[in-house]
Design a protein around this motif. Structure first.
Motif, PDB file in Angstrom:
ATOM      1  N   ALA A   1       0.916  -1.335  -0.085  1.00 26.77           N
ATOM      2  CA  ALA A   1      -0.034   0.079  -0.129  1.00 26.77           C
ATOM      3  C   ALA A   1       0.828   1.314   0.242  1.00 26.77           C
ATOM      4  CB  ALA A   1      -0.897   0.122   1.215  1.00 26.77           C
ATOM      5  N   SER A   2       1.905   1.112   0.505  1.00 27.49           N
ATOM      6  CA  SER A   2       2.910   2.451   0.598  1.00 27.49           C
ATOM      7  C   SER A   2       3.251   2.808  -0.964  1.00 27.49           C
ATOM      8  CB  SER A   2       4.165   2.041   1.317  1.00 27.49           C
ATOM      9  OG  SER A   2       5.196   1.207   0.616  1.00 27.49           O
ATOM     10  N   LEU A   3       3.142   1.988  -1.918  1.00 23.61           N
ATOM     11  CA  LEU A   3       3.567   2.257  -3.281  1.00 23.61           C
ATOM     12  C   LEU A   3       2.450   3.114  -3.976  1.00 23.61           C
ATOM     13  CD1 LEU A   3       5.270  -1.048  -4.379  1.00 23.61           C
ATOM     14  CD2 LEU A   3       6.269   1.063  -3.676  1.00 23.61           C
ATOM     15  N   TRP A   4       1.437   3.227  -3.140  1.00 23.14           N
ATOM     16  CA  TRP A   4       0.246   4.012  -3.816  1.00 23.14           C
ATOM     17  C   TRP A   4       0.181   5.433  -3.628  1.00 23.14           C
ATOM     18  CZ3 TRP A   4      -4.553   1.715  -6.323  1.00 23.14           C
ATOM     19  CH2 TRP A   4      -4.342   0.375  -6.280  1.00 23.14           C
ATOM     20  N   GLU A   5       0.002   6.464  -4.559  1.00 28.07           N
ATOM     21  CA  GLU A   5      -0.061   7.686  -4.329  1.00 28.07           C
ATOM     22  C   GLU A   5      -1.299   8.042  -3.220  1.00 28.07           C
ATOM     23  OE1 GLU A   5      -0.644  12.080  -6.593  1.00 28.07           O
ATOM     24  OE2 GLU A   5      -0.929  10.024  -7.816  1.00 28.07           O
ATOM     25  N   PHE A   6      -2.307   7.260  -3.415  1.00 29.13           N
ATOM     26  CA  PHE A   6      -3.634   7.287  -2.702  1.00 29.13           C
ATOM     27  C   PHE A   6      -3.781   5.994  -1.956  1.00 29.13           C
ATOM     28  CE2 PHE A   6      -4.025  10.925  -5.679  1.00 29.13           C
ATOM     29  CZ  PHE A   6      -4.251  11.787  -5.030  1.00 29.13           C
ATOM     30  N   PRO A   7      -4.268   5.956  -0.496  1.00 31.41           N
ATOM     31  CA  PRO A   7      -4.464   4.470  -0.100  1.00 31.41           C
ATOM     32  C   PRO A   7      -5.449   3.938  -1.041  1.00 31.41           C
ATOM     33  CG  PRO A   7      -4.462   6.303   1.566  1.00 31.41           C
ATOM     34  CD  PRO A   7      -4.292   7.070   0.372  1.00 31.41           C
ATOM     35  N   PRO A   8      -5.145   2.510  -1.231  1.00 33.98           N
ATOM     36  CA  PRO A   8      -6.002   1.911  -2.291  1.00 33.98           C
ATOM     37  C   PRO A   8      -7.448   1.843  -1.903  1.00 33.98           C
ATOM     38  CG  PRO A   8      -4.453   0.432  -0.910  1.00 33.98           C
ATOM     39  CD  PRO A   8      -4.037   1.647  -0.545  1.00 33.98           C
ATOM     40  N   PHE A   9      -7.720   1.786  -0.647  1.00 31.45           N
ATOM     41  CA  PHE A   9      -9.336   1.582  -0.181  1.00 31.45           C
ATOM     42  C   PHE A   9      -9.963   2.755   0.308  1.00 31.45           C
ATOM     43  CE2 PHE A   9      -7.097  -2.840  -0.205  1.00 31.45           C
ATOM     44  CZ  PHE A   9      -8.033  -3.390  -1.306  1.00 31.45           C
ATOM     45  N   GLU A  10      -9.411   3.933  -0.074  1.00 36.92           N
ATOM     46  CA  GLU A  10      -9.886   5.015   0.674  1.00 36.92           C
ATOM     47  C   GLU A  10     -11.063   5.729  -0.370  1.00 36.92           C
ATOM     48  OE1 GLU A  10      -7.531   7.668   2.952  1.00 36.92           O
ATOM     49  OE2 GLU A  10      -6.944   5.957   4.299  1.00 36.92           O
ATOM     50  N   ALA A  11     -10.808   5.421  -1.669  1.00 34.25           N
ATOM     51  CA  ALA A  11     -11.518   5.861  -2.826  1.00 34.25           C
ATOM     52  C   ALA A  11     -11.477   7.555  -3.034  1.00 34.25           C
ATOM     53  CB  ALA A  11     -12.969   5.475  -2.496  1.00 34.25           C
ATOM     54  N   VAL A  12     -10.341   7.904  -2.780  1.00 36.46           N
ATOM     55  CA  VAL A  12      -9.999   9.273  -2.863  1.00 36.46           C
ATOM     56  C   VAL A  12     -10.523   9.987  -4.021  1.00 36.46           C
ATOM     57  CG1 VAL A  12      -8.311  11.202  -2.812  1.00 36.46           C
ATOM     58  CG2 VAL A  12      -8.157   9.131  -1.446  1.00 36.46           C
ATOM     59  N   LEU A  13     -11.367  10.914  -4.141  1.00 40.93           N
ATOM     60  CA  LEU A  13     -11.958  11.935  -5.292  1.00 40.93           C
ATOM     61  C   LEU A  13     -10.996  12.933  -5.237  1.00 40.93           C
ATOM     62  CD1 LEU A  13     -13.796  12.496  -7.580  1.00 40.93           C
ATOM     63  CD2 LEU A  13     -15.237  13.580  -5.887  1.00 40.93           C
ATOM     64  N   ASP A  14     -10.061  13.082  -6.200  1.00 38.86           N
ATOM     65  CA  ASP A  14      -9.102  14.176  -6.535  1.00 38.86           C
ATOM     66  C   ASP A  14      -9.491  14.786  -7.923  1.00 38.86           C
ATOM     67  OD1 ASP A  14      -6.693  15.723  -6.137  1.00 38.86           O
ATOM     68  OD2 ASP A  14      -5.651  14.425  -7.412  1.00 38.86           O
ATOM     69  N   GLY A  15     -10.080  15.924  -7.811  1.00 38.54           N
ATOM     70  CA  GLY A  15     -10.665  16.565  -8.983  1.00 38.54           C
ATOM     71  C   GLY A  15     -11.830  15.871  -9.635  1.00 38.54           C
ATOM     72  N   ASP A  16     -11.416  15.414 -10.913  1.00 42.62           N
ATOM     73  CA  ASP A  16     -12.171  14.429 -11.721  1.00 42.62           C
ATOM     74  C   ASP A  16     -11.809  13.179 -11.527  1.00 42.62           C
ATOM     75  OD1 ASP A  16     -14.039  14.059 -14.050  1.00 42.62           O
ATOM     76  OD2 ASP A  16     -11.917  13.411 -15.024  1.00 42.62           O
TER      77      ASP A  16
END
Length: 367
Positions: A74-89
């Motif tokens: 998970a540390s290789l992800w820009e955003f946590p893989p299961f937090e479903a981050v909405l970043d802009g579009d």
């Protein structure tokens, strides 16, 4: 609830192969809230939804799946893989593009119609299958126990919202090379199976496959190697080589090719029978097929032209059942299974709108 909100809910639910139950429950909940006529799970755990159409006749089947691959480190992800981050579009996370984004978009294509009090012309079934990532046992069960007659299947795997006409088959082959363990200082090359394995790998690398007019050339790729030696100064008794075979040829041709590659080498290999988890064929739908032309009129608004997937899908099962099958789904297929997995909200919405229009206006082509 919106397409995006639903997708983010789906990403937050872990659903590895064999662990899809909680996700299936959330999907059924959404289908019920949107007014689907039926929403249930079958004996294989597949989530199935139905919206009844205005006319009798063979209906549409929209295909996705419930399971996803492991997220890895998970540390290789820009955003946590299961937090479903909405970043802009963009929605980020495991399953965003493979395949919870397409599942959400197919769901809300029908949701848009129902919200307007509109019925599709024909019955529409939405099927989110289990175990797609490990061989397709959910799809296999569904086609063997078909609950309806289907005139057209749209597989929603990511395709950049363009039309897909199929993919190659996929087989996993394990080859075991046999030798005799001895002290490395003796350097008995004829008894060291590493050298036989190396010869085999060179043959694989040099082998040329014919080009297929729709799905391109077959590929045979070495993915893993194992030995039974636990010491640096001890040669192994055995070396096992694992290959991923993405094929167009018939099964008997593949078996002859494997025999040729192994000729004269101290090895044994297994190519399991077709329709086992480790050997399933692909499918190809000709550009001249009536379903191709119909779906292309809509998919072409989002992305011109047609292509084929590099990876396998559950379309292999629906096509083998005799149901005309094409692929069309939102998202970049190159992001599937990566730590950069994400999907564009605008693309999801455009796909859902266009699919809704197709279902409202069109019936599967007559055969």
């Amino acid at each position: 609830m919106s397409t995006t909100d639903f997708l983010r809910d789906l990403i937050r639910i872990h659903s590895l192969s064999g662990q899809e139950g909680p996700l299936a429950g959330r999907v059924l909940q959404e289908w019920g809230a949107l007014g689907f006529d039926e929403a249930y799970t079958d004996e294989a755990g597949n989530a199935l939804g139905v919206v009844r159409g205005q006319e009798p006749g063979p209906g549409w089947l929209l295909v996705t799946h419930l399971d996803h691959v492991h997220e890895g480190d998970a540390s290789l992800w820009e955003f946590p893989p299961f937090e479903a981050v909405l970043d802009g579009d963009t929605v980020h996370g495991r399953g965003a593009v493979d395949i919870k984004g397409p599942l959400a978009a197919q769901t809300y294509a029908l949701g848009r119609l129902l919200a307007r009090g509109v019925r599709p012309r024909r019955d529409v079934w939405v099927a989110a299958f289990t175990d797609e990532e490990i061989g397709g046992t959910g799809a296999d069960f569904f086609v063997k126990n078909a609950p309806a007659e289907f005139g057209g299947v749209i597989v929603g795997e990511p395709s950049g919202s363009g039309l897909m006409l199929g993919h190659r088959g996929v087989a996993t082959v394990r080859v075991k090379f046999k030798g005799r363990a001895h002290h490395a200082s003796l350097a008995l090359q004829d008894e060291n199976p590493v050298f036989a394995a190396a010869e085999f790998i060179q043959r694989v690398r040099a082998h040329e496959f014919p080009e297929h007019p729709i799905t391109g050339s077959t590929t045979l790729t070495v993915t893993q190697m194992f030995t039974d030696s636990g010491s640096e100064n001890l040669t192994p008794n055995t070396v096992e080589v694992v290959l991923s075979w993405r094929f167009n040829e018939e099964d008997d041709v593949n078996r002859r090719t494997l025999a040729e590659l192994l000729e004269g080498l101290p090895a044994e290999a297994e190519l399991t029978p077709l329709w086992s988890r480790s050997n399933t064929p692909g499918f190809q739908t000709p550009p001249t097929d009536p379903l191709t032309g119909l779906v292309e009129r809509y998919a072409g608004r989002l992305k011109a032209g047609s292509g084929v997937w590099k990876f396998a899908t559950d379309g292999r099962y629906t096509a083998a059942a005799g149901w005309p099958t094409v692929g069309w789904g939102p998202g970049d297929e190159g992001l599937a299974h990566t730590t950069r997995e994400r999907v564009s909200v605008r693309e999801l919405e455009a796909y859902a709108d266009t699919l809704a229009e197709l279902l409202e206006r069109e019936v599967p082509p007559e055969r």
